[in-house]
Design a protein around this motif. Structure first.
Motif, PDB file in Angstrom:
ATOM      1  N   SER A 110       7.145 -10.139 -20.612  1.00 30.04           N
ATOM      2  CA  SER A 110       5.946  -9.636 -19.943  1.00 30.04           C
ATOM      3  C   SER A 110       4.747 -10.532 -20.233  1.00 30.04           C
ATOM      4  CB  SER A 110       5.652  -8.201 -20.382  1.00 30.04           C
ATOM      5  OG  SER A 110       6.740  -7.370 -20.040  1.00 30.04           O
TER       6      SER A 110
ATOM      7  N   ASP B  84       9.862  -8.553 -13.652  1.00 26.22           N
ATOM      8  CA  ASP B  84       9.963  -8.670 -15.100  1.00 26.22           C
ATOM      9  C   ASP B  84      10.699  -7.427 -15.606  1.00 26.22           C
ATOM     10  OD1 ASP B  84       9.468  -8.758 -17.856  1.00 26.22           O
ATOM     11  OD2 ASP B  84       7.420  -8.003 -17.607  1.00 26.22           O
TER      12      ASP B  84
ATOM     13  N   THR C 153       8.390  -2.883 -21.756  1.00 31.00           N
ATOM     14  CA  THR C 153       8.418  -2.583 -20.329  1.00 31.00           C
ATOM     15  C   THR C 153       9.359  -1.410 -20.071  1.00 31.00           C
ATOM     16  OG1 THR C 153       8.032  -4.905 -19.876  1.00 31.00           O
ATOM     17  CG2 THR C 153       8.940  -3.591 -18.075  1.00 31.00           C
TER      18      THR C 153
HETATM   19 MG   LIG Z   1       8.246  -6.498 -21.087  1.00 29.75          MG
END
Ligand SMILES: [Mg+2]
Ligand SMILES: Nc1nc2c(ncn2[C@@H]2O[C@H](COP(=O)(O)OP(=O)(O)OP(=O)(O)O)[C@@H](O)[C@H]2O)c(=O)[nH]1
Lengths: 527, 217
Positions: B22, B63, B40
């Protein structure tokens, strides 16, 4: 010193509530732990990030984690299934089952001593007694407690009984057994059993929300009772900790209701309409819920006609947003299971903040895992519409405006605080804190008193809830009022007379009624 | 606001949790290090138009979450990716050991032709290094990958990693190794490219119809 139940009459009828016949209970204040509490309960009061103990290397055979899965999987339920399938392939060497521990009294006492450092502990373990989560400390420090809890629950279960709670000195210990998990809460802050149950319930839902119930059951079925669930819960410590704090500090959780951001009703309606028309313009099907939230408050919601969003599920959503500041500035596409909606599969959520200047977050929840781009278009269209119609300014202003009811407007000096729940819509409105509830301790103490008040009103077996409870006290006088339509819990100066308190509440109810469409979400648009 | 571009490429960022995926995305798009990251949940999405060999290329970047519980969900997003950044953390041997599995996933679930760039991130933490440069570059060679070491913190080689990947794809396109007109390659023509194609007098119906026209960003 505590004087319990001084006067006890029959619950009054709704017509004769003015007659002083409600229960009168004198109550001594209990101490509560410290921390900060925001005006509207939304800030964590304690650092209960918790731990999911580290997984030893060798426990996980990474090389087989990425086993091929069936690509044709398309129903949301199969997420859960394939997760478990992947697990089954791994089959690492299971640690040998632990010998049944016998727990000495001495060891137990030591473990209970450990609890005194913190006001509250929540424990999650598997049915085999494997530690999964604890709010404070490490699994090693608390292993004897885990073993004790497990022994107690197993003992009663083996006798076809259930253990709900017990007292140990000033500790209240509460259990919930929801196969394949055992949850326990230990509290010394005088929380009621129902309050603790609400907390355990939220923690349990929180776990389901990241795994689904189907996957949870299967993983133990296929991998054996000794499976270490911490592996699949890595990274969720923060949201579990936040759930515990929210359940403690926000009466909305215990009352199974949702806090709504006050807003001019036409502005609120415009938001809902804008979501619906954006969804229609982009020809998106399969959208189940569209929700706008800001700081643990609901701004508006739209839904598919046949589904309603349960307050407990909404708390999962609120928690998700609160725990992930990194949703800001990006578009996220996240799987989330809402257990009350469907505990067997994931919904997929398009999550984004409305703009750089507006702190509100938009969530679009669908059953279609491939809908990302379509929902991204919906979001774009929605923001375009808001910008064109100036609704975005109204929304931002509401987000930055008062988030609670301002009692100063009524001008009653001795009505200090209240929490009101609309029982039909499960929405909640409370007063802004004002003196004497200044420090976070004082605020938390009030919330804890409300929780005990709620218990006293509702825990009456077959008699049904009390209608009015007037409870003078040294610190404050509490008044609870419950009808089929609402529940109201309020705090007055200790010197208030019952007649006067009741008539002030009556006026307050009128004021709430008058402002209903600003304080609550009175209608939801559907598609 | 209209950005016109010749190609639209879907990119993945994959690799173990905590390797800095990220942060790489944020550094690439915003040009700064993001230090408030949390793991994430699912995927985060970003897009940026870059110049590659004189063409405007729009990158749509997914991502993905590295944590195990998201594995099955994120895999379902691989389909149609033209390129991937396969990220490990040079200070974590564990993240390096997992590479082969991530790679197998990408090649089998996205496309066998997916252009994968191996990224050894956190190269600023030289003192904590656990994976020597040479070792990783041997792995890259054996598995037909381009290797680069980056730092999302300092920004070193971040843009380069994305550009390398885009360049590889365009090269494959030009050499005919991959065909943008076939579905499932993760490549779509943008407005500008379509106009050029039309001007060249080629048919825009037929095979091009499965390359959706994406005119705005
Ligand atoms: Mg991430
Ligand atoms: N020193 C240093 N730290 C970095 C670098 N890139 C990322 N980090 C740190 O590594 C941690 C993880 O970064 P993320 O970008 O969140 O990792 P991720 O790969 O996205 O993790 P998941 O989303 O869980 O898959 C954060 O604490 C970052 O600050 C880097 O280049 N150098």
């Amino acid at each position: 010193m505590s004087v319990d139940v001084v006067v006890k009459n029959d619950a009054p009828n709704e017509e004769d509530w003015l007659i002083p016949s409600a229960d009168v209970v004198e109550e001594t204040a209990l101490s509560a732990p410290g921390g900060q509490l925001a005006d509207c309960f939304d800030s964590p009061r304690k650092n209960t990030t918790g731990t999911i103990a580290r997984i030893e290397k060798g426990d996980v055979d990474d090389s087989s984690l990425c086993e091929q899965e069936d690509q044709s999987a398309s129903s949301s339920n199969e997420d859960a299934v394939s997760e478990v399938d992947a697990d089954r392939v791994i089959s690492p060497i299971e640690p040998p089952p632990q010998p049944q521990r016998s727990i000495s009294t001495e060891e137990t006492t030591d473990a209970l001593e450990l609890l005194k450092e913190h006001g509250k502990h929540v424990f999650v373990m598997s049915e085999a007694g494997k530690p999964i989560y604890t709010t404070h400390g490490s699994e090693e420090d608390l292993s004897s407690l885990f073993a004790l809890i497990h022994a107690l629950v197993s003992f009663t279960t083996a006798r076809n009984d259930t253990l709900d709670s017990f007292q140990y000195g000033r500790l209240t210990i509460c259990f919930t057994h929801r196969g394949p998990l055992i949850l326990a809460a230990v509290s010394r802050v005088g929380e009621s059993q129902s309050q603790l149950n609400a907390q355990l319930d939220l923690v349990h839902s929180q776990i389901l929300s990241v795994l689904t119930r189907t996957a949870l059951l299967r993983v133990f079925e296929q991998r054996g009772h000794n499976f270490d669930l911490r592996r699949l819960l890595q990274g969720t410590e923060k949201s579990l900790g936040t759930a515990v704090v929210a359940a403690e500090t926000d009466p909305a959780v215990g009352l199974n209701a949702v806090r709504v951001l006050p807003m001019v009703s036409s502005d609120r309606d415009a938001l809902g309409q804008a979501i619906v028309s954006s969804v229609n313009a982009c020809k998106v099907k399969n959208l189940v819920f569209g929700v706008i939230v800001v700081r643990r408050q609901l701004v508006t919601m739209v839904r598919m006609k046949k589904y309603a969003l349960h307050p407990a599920d909404l708390h999962i959503v609120l928690n998700l947003v609160a725990c992930n500041p990194s949703f800001k500035n990006v578009e996220s596409w996240s799987p989330i299971c809402l257990p009350r909606f469907d505990d067997s599969g994931f919904l997929h959520a398009h999550i984004s903040y409305i703009s750089d200047n507006c702190p509100a977050c938009l969530l679009l929840l669908t059953v279609d895992r491939h809908a990302f781009y379509a929902l991204s278009e919906v979001k774009k269209k929605f923001v375009e519409k808001l910008t064109k119609s100036k609704s975005i300014a109204a929304l931002t202003a509401a987000c930055n405006g008062t988030r609670c009811f301002d009692l100063d407007e009524l001008g009653y000096a001795d009505l200090w605080h209240f929490v009101y729940k609309n029982r039909t819509s499960s929405q909640l409105c409370s007063a802004m804190f004002r003196p004497p509830f200044i420090s976070s301790d004082e605020r938390q103490r009030l919330i804890d008193s409300y929780a005990r008040l709620v218990d006293r009103v509702h825990d009456r077996g077959d008699d049904g809830p009390l209608k009015i409870l007037f409870q003078p006290g040294e610190r404050q006088t509490l008044l609870a009022w419950v009808t089929p339509n609402f529940e109201l819990y309020s705090a007055f100066s200790p010197f208030v007379q019952k007649q006067s308190a009741v008539s002030k509440i009556d006026r307050l109810l009128k004021a709430l009624k008058k402002e209903e469409d600003r304080l609550f979400l009175v209608s939801t648009q559907t598609f | 606001m209209n950005e016109s571009y010749n190609y639209l490429l879907k990119f993945l960022i994959i690799g173990n949790a905590g390797t800095g995926k990220s942060c790489l995305l944020h550094q690439f798009i915003e040009g700064e290090f993001r230090n408030d990251t949390t793991h994430t949940i699912g995927v985060e999405f970003g897009s940026k138009v870059v110049q590659v060999s004189g063409k405007n290329v729009k990158l749509q970047i997914w991502d993905t979450a590295g944590q195990e519980r998201f594995r099955s969900v994120t895999r379902s997003y691989y389909r149609g990716a033209a390129g991937a950044l396969l990220v490990f953390d040079v200070t974590s041997r564990e993240s390096y050991n997992a590479l082969l599995q991530w790679l197998t996933d990408a090649r089998s679930l996205a496309s066998p032709h997916i252009a994968v760039i191996l990224v050894g991130n956190k190269k600023d933490l030289e003192n904590d290094r656990q994976v020597p440069f040479l070792e990783a570059s041997r792995f890259a060679q054996e598995n037909d990958l381009t290797f680069i070491e980056s730092s999302a913190l300092t920004g070193e080689n971040v843009e380069e990693a994305f550009l390398k990947c885009a360049r590889t794809i365009l090269c494959k396109l030009e050499s005919g190794e991959i065909d943008a007109e076939r579905a499932g390659q993760g490549i779509q023509f943008g407005d500008a490219q379509l106009r050029r194609v039309r001007a060249d007098g080629r048919k825009t119906g037929g095979p091009l119809s499965n390359c959706a026209v994406c005119n705005t960003s």
